[in-house]
Each structure stands twice: as structure tokens, then as C-alpha cells.
Design a protein around this motif. Structure first.
Motif, PDB file in Angstrom:
ATOM      1  N   GLY A 170       1.531   8.205  -6.470  1.00  0.00           N
ATOM      2  CA  GLY A 170       0.153   7.745  -6.488  1.00  0.00           C
ATOM      3  C   GLY A 170      -0.503   7.889  -5.146  1.00  0.00           C
ATOM      4  O   GLY A 170       0.050   8.490  -4.221  1.00  0.00           O
ATOM      5  N   ASN A 171      -1.700   7.327  -5.015  1.00  0.00           N
ATOM      6  CA  ASN A 171      -2.398   7.333  -3.739  1.00  0.00           C
ATOM      7  C   ASN A 171      -2.088   6.037  -3.000  1.00  0.00           C
ATOM      8  O   ASN A 171      -1.404   5.162  -3.502  1.00  0.00           O
ATOM      9  N   PHE A 172      -2.647   5.943  -1.776  1.00  0.00           N
ATOM     10  CA  PHE A 172      -2.467   4.731  -0.981  1.00  0.00           C
ATOM     11  C   PHE A 172      -3.182   3.571  -1.671  1.00  0.00           C
ATOM     12  O   PHE A 172      -4.343   3.692  -2.057  1.00  0.00           O
ATOM     13  N   LEU A 173      -2.466   2.444  -1.842  1.00  0.00           N
ATOM     14  CA  LEU A 173      -2.983   1.233  -2.497  1.00  0.00           C
ATOM     15  C   LEU A 173      -3.389   1.475  -3.952  1.00  0.00           C
ATOM     16  O   LEU A 173      -4.286   0.834  -4.461  1.00  0.00           O
ATOM     17  N   ASP A 174      -2.749   2.418  -4.623  1.00  0.00           N
ATOM     18  CA  ASP A 174      -3.042   2.664  -6.035  1.00  0.00           C
ATOM     19  C   ASP A 174      -2.018   1.881  -6.862  1.00  0.00           C
ATOM     20  O   ASP A 174      -0.885   2.315  -7.031  1.00  0.00           O
ATOM     21  N   TYR A 175      -2.437   0.706  -7.365  1.00  0.00           N
ATOM     22  CA  TYR A 175      -1.476  -0.205  -7.977  1.00  0.00           C
ATOM     23  C   TYR A 175      -0.960   0.300  -9.321  1.00  0.00           C
ATOM     24  O   TYR A 175      -0.025  -0.264  -9.865  1.00  0.00           O
ATOM     25  N   SER A 176      -1.545   1.359  -9.879  1.00  0.00           N
ATOM     26  CA  SER A 176      -1.081   1.830 -11.176  1.00  0.00           C
ATOM     27  C   SER A 176       0.307   2.439 -11.106  1.00  0.00           C
ATOM     28  O   SER A 176       0.982   2.564 -12.114  1.00  0.00           O
ATOM     29  N   PHE A 177       0.753   2.814  -9.894  1.00  0.00           N
ATOM     30  CA  PHE A 177       2.037   3.488  -9.753  1.00  0.00           C
ATOM     31  C   PHE A 177       3.111   2.593  -9.145  1.00  0.00           C
ATOM     32  O   PHE A 177       4.120   3.089  -8.667  1.00  0.00           O
ATOM     33  N   LEU A 178       2.882   1.288  -9.153  1.00  0.00           N
ATOM     34  CA  LEU A 178       3.898   0.381  -8.617  1.00  0.00           C
ATOM     35  C   LEU A 178       5.136   0.400  -9.510  1.00  0.00           C
ATOM     36  O   LEU A 178       5.012   0.432 -10.733  1.00  0.00           O
ATOM     37  N   PRO A 179       6.341   0.384  -8.932  1.00  0.00           N
ATOM     38  CA  PRO A 179       7.557   0.505  -9.741  1.00  0.00           C
ATOM     39  C   PRO A 179       8.005  -0.813 -10.357  1.00  0.00           C
ATOM     40  O   PRO A 179       9.127  -1.255 -10.156  1.00  0.00           O
ATOM     41  N   PHE A 180       7.129  -1.476 -11.107  1.00  0.00           N
ATOM     42  CA  PHE A 180       7.515  -2.704 -11.791  1.00  0.00           C
ATOM     43  C   PHE A 180       7.374  -2.494 -13.291  1.00  0.00           C
ATOM     44  O   PHE A 180       6.507  -1.739 -13.726  1.00  0.00           O
ATOM     45  N   PRO A 181       8.227  -3.123 -14.082  1.00  0.00           N
ATOM     46  CA  PRO A 181       8.079  -2.988 -15.541  1.00  0.00           C
ATOM     47  C   PRO A 181       6.873  -3.770 -16.033  1.00  0.00           C
ATOM     48  O   PRO A 181       6.737  -4.962 -15.772  1.00  0.00           O
ATOM     49  N   GLY A 226       0.811  -1.207   0.000  1.00  0.00           N
ATOM     50  CA  GLY A 226       0.000   0.000   0.000  1.00  0.00           C
ATOM     51  C   GLY A 226       0.844   1.257   0.000  1.00  0.00           C
ATOM     52  O   GLY A 226       0.518   2.231  -0.673  1.00  0.00           O
ATOM     53  N   PHE A 227       1.962   1.247   0.751  1.00  0.00           N
ATOM     54  CA  PHE A 227       2.758   2.466   0.882  1.00  0.00           C
ATOM     55  C   PHE A 227       3.665   2.716  -0.311  1.00  0.00           C
ATOM     56  O   PHE A 227       4.081   3.842  -0.535  1.00  0.00           O
ATOM     57  N   LEU A 228       3.992   1.654  -1.070  1.00  0.00           N
ATOM     58  CA  LEU A 228       4.960   1.792  -2.156  1.00  0.00           C
ATOM     59  C   LEU A 228       4.529   2.802  -3.217  1.00  0.00           C
ATOM     60  O   LEU A 228       5.353   3.613  -3.652  1.00  0.00           O
ATOM     61  N   PRO A 229       3.258   2.822  -3.669  1.00  0.00           N
ATOM     62  CA  PRO A 229       2.887   3.830  -4.673  1.00  0.00           C
ATOM     63  C   PRO A 229       2.946   5.257  -4.165  1.00  0.00           C
ATOM     64  O   PRO A 229       3.011   6.188  -4.971  1.00  0.00           O
ATOM     65  N   LEU A 230       2.956   5.452  -2.829  1.00  0.00           N
ATOM     66  CA  LEU A 230       3.023   6.821  -2.310  1.00  0.00           C
ATOM     67  C   LEU A 230       4.330   7.495  -2.705  1.00  0.00           C
ATOM     68  O   LEU A 230       4.386   8.697  -2.913  1.00  0.00           O
TER      69      LEU A 230
END
Lengths: 99, 146, 80
Positions: free
Chosen positions: B93-104, B85-89
């Protein structure tokens, strides 16, 4: 006292059974819960979350914060049980040492 | 593994049921997006397999996890969820916003599927270790009483 | 129509098992009948079209039965 409880129970059961006709049938499209936000989820879930299972999509993606709360509740329940029972164990060990 | 544990029933149930239950739990975890299942069910299945092996073989079972380790792992599972949850922050992104996860990833919904898999791994570890944990606390208390 | 008959039979069996849990004297027997109640609920959830809930109920029914039996064993109160 037991008689009064039985009578109240019978009355409540009868009232519930009389209201069964007013409930919507299972899977009725026109019922109130199926018209509010459910069509949106069914239309956009595959495209938004990439998971064909709508239940997983709603639980883990749309309502992810609620699931975080659920997991925290599980964790806190486990820790509480362990704390209470381990406390007894420590007391038992101390008591055994005194004896 | 040629030694027998007890009767024929315990032997067969350990050799057939426990590995099948564990593998089925992992299948439920990884396949939860396409079929009924998910983190909670997978965690309960894995815990049932480990509890079964403990009931058959006692405290020296092969798949055993002790109570102290189980508490730590339950915390680790919850932490994996919160970290996802904190990673996209940190990436806008927002909390638990999976669109901003740093994966290719090529498409957006692949990122969402990755985030769902990560949080389900967290839920699985938390539920499994909590069930083992409570059972371990109850049985340990009984050992003291005896 | 056949589905309705099966569902009605399952619901009646659900009520029957619940009354049995309340009335039976043996605690271990109550725990085992609770497992039967859980299995009945699983079949009902399947007929209502929610396999996720049915799966959860099946697994949790097994785990809670294990909890009940272990707790009863540690209480040294098998019956009466």
C-alpha cells in the motif's frame, strides 16, 4: 508615541467591525468553504473510515500525514525544552562543585 | 491506603479526582471515533491526572513518571504513529494507507478503524509524556536553584 | 434570539477579561483571569457547534494554568 498607537488600533478595530456584515453566518450551506470538499467528506466519511465522528475521520485518516507532523512538532518541542533546561542544571552542578 | 496525605481537601481530591481523570482519559481515547475527543485530548487529560497526583503527593507519588522515562516514552509514541504509517508499505500500500494493514478483518472500514485507534494511541502517549516532561524539567531546575 | 443575547454577553465578557489580563498588576491574578478567558472561549466554541475544539480548549486551559502557576512559583515573583 502611545497616542499614535491608540489611534491606529481604533482605526483597525473600526475597519474590522465594519466588515462583520460581509462574513457568512455560521453553518451556512452556500458559503464558499462549505461547498468545496466538505460535502464529499460528509457523504463518504462513515463508509470510508468506519468512524461516525467526521472530525476524527478527517484528522486521522484523510489528513493522517498532517497529524504525523503535529505529533513530531510536539515531540520536538518537549525535547528542546528538556535539553535547554537540563543544560542549565549541568552547569549549576559544575559550578556548585567548584565552589 | 489509610494514611492521610495532608488536609481533608487534598485527601478527597486525590482519592476522587485522580482515578476519575485517568479512567475518563482512557474512555476519551477509545471512544474518540464515536464522540468528541481523540488522541490529543486524551493525552492532555491523562497528563493532567498524573500532574495532579504529583502536585498532591510530591515526587514519591504512586502514579509518578520521572522526566528521563517521559522523554523516552514520548519518542515511543511518535514511533508507534510512524510505524503504523510504514507498516502498509511492506504489504503493497501507500504511506498511512490503512486498507493494507496486516490484521484479520471482514470489512475494509474495520481496518481503517483499527489504524485510527493505533495512531491515536501513539498521539496520546506522545502528548501525555511531553506535558509531564516539560513540567518535570521546570520543577527540577527550581530544585537546583534552591 | 436568546442564543444571540447569550453569545453577545459571552463575547463582551471575553473582551473584558482580555483587557483585565493586560491591566492587572499581579501576575498570579493575570494567570487566573486567563483561565476564566479560556472557559469563556470554551462556551463560545460550544455555541458555535464544535465540541472537539471546545474539549481541547478546556483541557489545554487547565494544563496551561498549571504551567503558569508552577513557573511563577519557581520564579519567586508572586506579585508586583
Amino acid at each position: 508615541m502611545r497616542m499614535i498607537g491608540t489611534i491606529v488600533l481604533v482605526i483597525i478595530t473600526t475597519l474590522f467591525c465594519l466588515n462583520v456584515d460581509a462574513l457568512p453566518t455560521i453553518g451556512d450551506i452556500n458559503s464558499a468553504p462549505n461547498q468545496h470538499i466538505t460535502p464529499t467528506y460528509i457523504e463518504h466519511c462513515q463508509h470510508d473510515t468506519g468512524s461516525p465522528n467526521i472530525v476524527t475521520g478527517v484528522l486521522a485518516d484523510y489528513r493522517g500525514f498532517d497529524t504525523l507532523g503535529e505529533t513530531s512538532v510536539m515531540f520536538v518541542a518537549g525535547i528542546t525544552t528538556v535539553l535547554i533546561l537540563r543544560e542549565n542544571r549541568k552547569k549549576a552542578e559544575k559550578g556548585g562543585a567548584k565552589k | 491506603m489509610t494514611k492521610r496525605f495532608g488536609g481533608i481537601v487534598l485527601d478527597i481530591s486525590f482519592r476522587v479526582l485522580v482515578p476519575f481523570t485517568l479512567v475518563y482519559g482512557i474512555y476519551i481515547l477509545t471512544h474518540g471515533e464515536f464522540s468528541p475527543g481523540g488522541g490529543f485530548q486524551a493525552g492532555a487529560l491523562l497528563a493532567a491526572g498524573i500532574v495532579l497526583s504529583r502536585l498532591i503527593q510530591g515526587r514519591s507519588a504512586g502514579f509518578n513518571i520521572s522526566g528521563e522515562h517521559a522523554v523516552i516514552w514520548a519518542g515511543v509514541g511518535t514511533f508507534i504513529y510512524a510505524l503504523t504509517g510504514f507498516l502498509p508499505l511492506f504489504f503493497g500500500g501507500n504511506f498511512l494507507d490503512y486498507s493494507f494493514l496486516p490484521f484479520p478483518a471482514e470489512e475494509l472500514h474495520e481496518l481503517h478503524a483499527m489504524g485510527i485507534l493505533l495512531i491515536e494511541i501513539g498521539v496520546t502517549i506522545c502528548v501525555m509524556m511531553t506535558i509531564i516532561d516539560i513540567l518535570d524539567a521546570v520543577t527540577e531546575r527550581a530544585d537546583i536553584d534552591d | 434570539m436568546q442564543i444571540l443575547i447569550i453569545e453577545a454577553a459571552l463575547l463582551l465578557f471575553l473582551i473584558f477579561t482580555t483587557v483585565c489580563i493586560l491591566c492587572v498588576k499581579d501576575i498570579l491574578a493575570a494567570a487566573i483571569i486567563y483561565c476564566a478567558f479560556s472557559f469563556c472561549a470554551v462556551l463560545l466554541y460550544f455555541m458555535m457547534g464544535s465540541p472537539d475544539v471546545a474539549f481541547t480548549e478546556a483541557v489545554i486551559g487547565v494544563v496551561s494554568t498549571i504551567y503558569f502557576v508552577v513557573a511563577l512559583k519557581n520564579m519567586n515573583r508572586w506579585c508586583k
